[in-house]
Design an enzyme around this catalytic site. Structure first.
Site, short mmCIF file in Angstrom:
data_model
loop_
_atom_site.label_atom_id
_atom_site.label_comp_id
_atom_site.label_asym_id
_atom_site.label_seq_id
_atom_site.Cartn_x
_atom_site.Cartn_y
_atom_site.Cartn_z
N ARG A 37 -41.49 -17.06 16.08
CA ARG A 37 -42.89 -17.20 16.52
C ARG A 37 -43.43 -15.89 17.08
O ARG A 37 -44.61 -15.60 16.96
CB ARG A 37 -42.99 -18.30 17.59
N ASN A 92 -30.99 -20.60 12.36
CA ASN A 92 -30.57 -20.23 13.71
C ASN A 92 -31.58 -20.63 14.79
O ASN A 92 -31.19 -20.88 15.93
CB ASN A 92 -30.36 -18.70 13.72
N TYR A 158 -29.94 -31.99 23.72
CA TYR A 158 -29.55 -30.73 23.07
C TYR A 158 -28.23 -30.91 22.31
O TYR A 158 -28.14 -30.61 21.11
CB TYR A 158 -29.42 -29.60 24.10
N GLY A 189 -19.64 -21.46 21.52
CA GLY A 189 -19.68 -21.85 22.93
C GLY A 189 -20.59 -20.89 23.68
O GLY A 189 -21.48 -20.26 23.08
P1 NDP Z 1 -32.34 -17.00 21.99
O1 NDP Z 1 -33.24 -17.74 22.93
O2 NDP Z 1 -31.95 -15.61 22.33
O3 NDP Z 1 -32.95 -17.03 20.51
C1 NDP Z 1 -33.55 -18.17 20.01
C2 NDP Z 1 -34.38 -17.80 18.81
O4 NDP Z 1 -34.96 -18.99 18.27
C3 NDP Z 1 -35.51 -16.85 19.16
O5 NDP Z 1 -35.60 -15.85 18.16
C4 NDP Z 1 -36.75 -17.74 19.13
O6 NDP Z 1 -37.87 -16.96 18.68
C5 NDP Z 1 -36.35 -18.75 18.06
N1 NDP Z 1 -37.10 -20.00 18.16
C6 NDP Z 1 -37.13 -20.90 19.16
N2 NDP Z 1 -38.00 -21.89 18.87
C7 NDP Z 1 -38.50 -21.61 17.64
C8 NDP Z 1 -39.43 -22.24 16.78
N3 NDP Z 1 -40.05 -23.39 17.14
N4 NDP Z 1 -39.73 -21.68 15.60
C9 NDP Z 1 -39.12 -20.53 15.22
N5 NDP Z 1 -38.25 -19.87 15.98
C10 NDP Z 1 -37.94 -20.41 17.18
O7 NDP Z 1 -31.04 -17.92 21.89
P2 NDP Z 1 -29.71 -17.81 20.98
O8 NDP Z 1 -29.73 -16.63 20.12
O9 NDP Z 1 -28.57 -18.02 21.88
O10 NDP Z 1 -29.89 -19.13 20.13
C11 NDP Z 1 -29.84 -19.16 18.72
C12 NDP Z 1 -29.22 -20.47 18.28
O11 NDP Z 1 -27.88 -20.54 18.77
C13 NDP Z 1 -29.91 -21.72 18.80
O12 NDP Z 1 -29.95 -22.69 17.77
C14 NDP Z 1 -28.99 -22.19 19.94
O13 NDP Z 1 -29.07 -23.57 20.16
C15 NDP Z 1 -27.65 -21.79 19.39
N6 NDP Z 1 -26.55 -21.66 20.34
C16 NDP Z 1 -26.65 -20.82 21.41
C17 NDP Z 1 -25.58 -20.69 22.28
C18 NDP Z 1 -25.63 -19.83 23.48
O14 NDP Z 1 -24.84 -20.05 24.42
N7 NDP Z 1 -26.49 -18.82 23.53
C19 NDP Z 1 -24.32 -21.41 22.04
C20 NDP Z 1 -24.34 -22.25 20.88
C21 NDP Z 1 -25.40 -22.34 20.06
P3 NDP Z 1 -39.39 -17.14 19.13
O15 NDP Z 1 -39.37 -17.61 20.55
O16 NDP Z 1 -39.98 -15.79 18.91
O17 NDP Z 1 -39.93 -18.16 18.18
C1 8X3 Z 2 -24.61 -24.06 24.18
C2 8X3 Z 2 -23.14 -23.89 24.32
O1 8X3 Z 2 -21.21 -23.66 25.99
O2 8X3 Z 2 -23.40 -22.94 26.72
O3 8X3 Z 2 -24.97 -24.30 22.85
O4 8X3 Z 2 -22.95 -25.29 26.46
S1 8X3 Z 2 -22.64 -23.95 25.95
#
Ligand code: NDP
Ligand code: 8X3
Length: 259
Positions: A37, A92, A158, A189
């Site tokens: 976004r 992602n 979530y 994780g």
């Molecule tokens: P970040 O918050 O750093 O990145 C999330 C990304 O998702 C951003 O680029 C954001 O961009 C984008 N995003 C969120 N909502 C939307 C939307 N409606 N449309 C398009 N883009 C969107 O977090 P992470 O990199 O950690 O997260 C990435 C993925 O990894 C997620 O699915 C998360 O659930 C998963 N995850 C994360 C973990 C962690 O501990 N960090 C562990 C396990 C899984 P923008 O706001 O510009 O749209």
């Molecule tokens: C989130 C993973 O370990 O932070 O997706 O709950 S943890």
């Protein structure tokens, strides 16, 4: 086999795992379609990519909210022909919102989580799959979470959204047998990204405290795993890959002795 010359579409490429995947795939000689976004942050990623690769990486950026089904379809329809043959989709984009117990959680937070992590991933998958099925090749890499595999107190919707992603990945792979399309679910994780800042709705002190005293995964760790997964020989499919930092493990069962 490797990733060189592949066209990669990454959702949520403006931060965290998605951004790190962009740098890693660029190093491996890929063409990139980066969506999120925040166009300003995507522009920043593009500038860094241009510097890192001395302008050699072909990058297309697209403002896209994955919750918006029509916008998802439009982005695909409008792709220039030299970016249209997507080899790898990294689903992602996603988020957690709030830390309340289920009886107190905000319903609007639940809606946003479901609309992004579940429905957004479905919309992206459907439009990109039509290209992949026609070409009889491709790889869908979903970013799940350990939260989809194990109960997390206050992980409510979530974790449930990530359990959906896991089962959808498996069912999709079952449907796609014979079509030469790979499907992988990567389940990280705890990783230090902007994730906690979003979950705590901008309370950066609380977000920082999540990672205090830990050696959490980094976005680069996950990017390496994602790129390795797609770079394996074409006949190899990683179904699921769960990864934690060494400092993270499971808790015991809980017993309430007050009754
Ligand atoms: P970040 O918050 O750093 O990145 C999330 C990304 O998702 C951003 O680029 C954001 O961009 C984008 N995003 C969120 N909502 C939307 C939307 N409606 N449309 C398009 N883009 C969107 O977090 P992470 O990199 O950690 O997260 C990435 C993925 O990894 C997620 O699915 C998360 O659930 C998963 N995850 C994360 C973990 C962690 O501990 N960090 C562990 C396990 C899984 P923008 O706001 O510009 O749209
Ligand atoms: C989130 C993973 O370990 O932070 O997706 O709950 S943890």
């Amino acid at each position: 086999m490797g990733n060189a010359k592949k066209t990669i579409l990454i959702t949520g490429a403006s931060s965290g795992f998605g951004e790190a995947c962009a740098y890693q795939y660029a190093k491996e000689g890929c063409k990139l379609i980066l969506t999120a976004r925040s166009v300003a942050r995507l522009e920043g990623v593009r500038r860094k990519l241009e510097l890192d690769t001395k302008g050699k990486c072909a990058v297309l950026i697209r403002k896209l909210d994955v919750q918006d089904r029509r916008a998802v379809e439009q982005v695909m329809t409008d792709l220039p022909t030299d970016f249209a043959d997507i080899d790898v989709l990294v689903n992602n984009a996603g988020l957690a919102l709030g830390t309340e117990s289920v009886e107190q959680a905000e319903l609007t937070d639940w809606d946003t989580i479901i609309d992004t992590n579940i429905k957004g991933l479905l919309y992206m998958t459907r439009v990109v799959l039509s290209v992949m099925v026609a070409r009889k090749c491709g790889h869908i890499i979903n970013i799940g979470s350990i939260a989809g595999n194990w109960p997390h107190p206050r992980g409510g919707v979530y974790g449930a959204s990530k359990a959906f992603v896991q089962q959808f990945s498996r069912n999709m792979r079952a449907d796609l047998i014979g079509k030469n399309i790979r499907v992988s679910n990567i389940e990280p994780g705890i990783a230090a990204t902007n994730y906690s800042n979003v979950r705590f709705k901008g309370d950066s002190e609380k977000a920082k405290s999540v990672y205090a005293g830990t050696k959490a995964l980094t976005a680069e760790d996950i990017a390496q795993i994602v790129c390795w997964t797609s770079g394996l020989p074409e006949h190899v499919n990683i179904n699921t890959l769960e990864v934690m930092p060494v400092c993270q493990s499971w808790g015991p069962f809980t017993l309430d002795r007050s009754l």
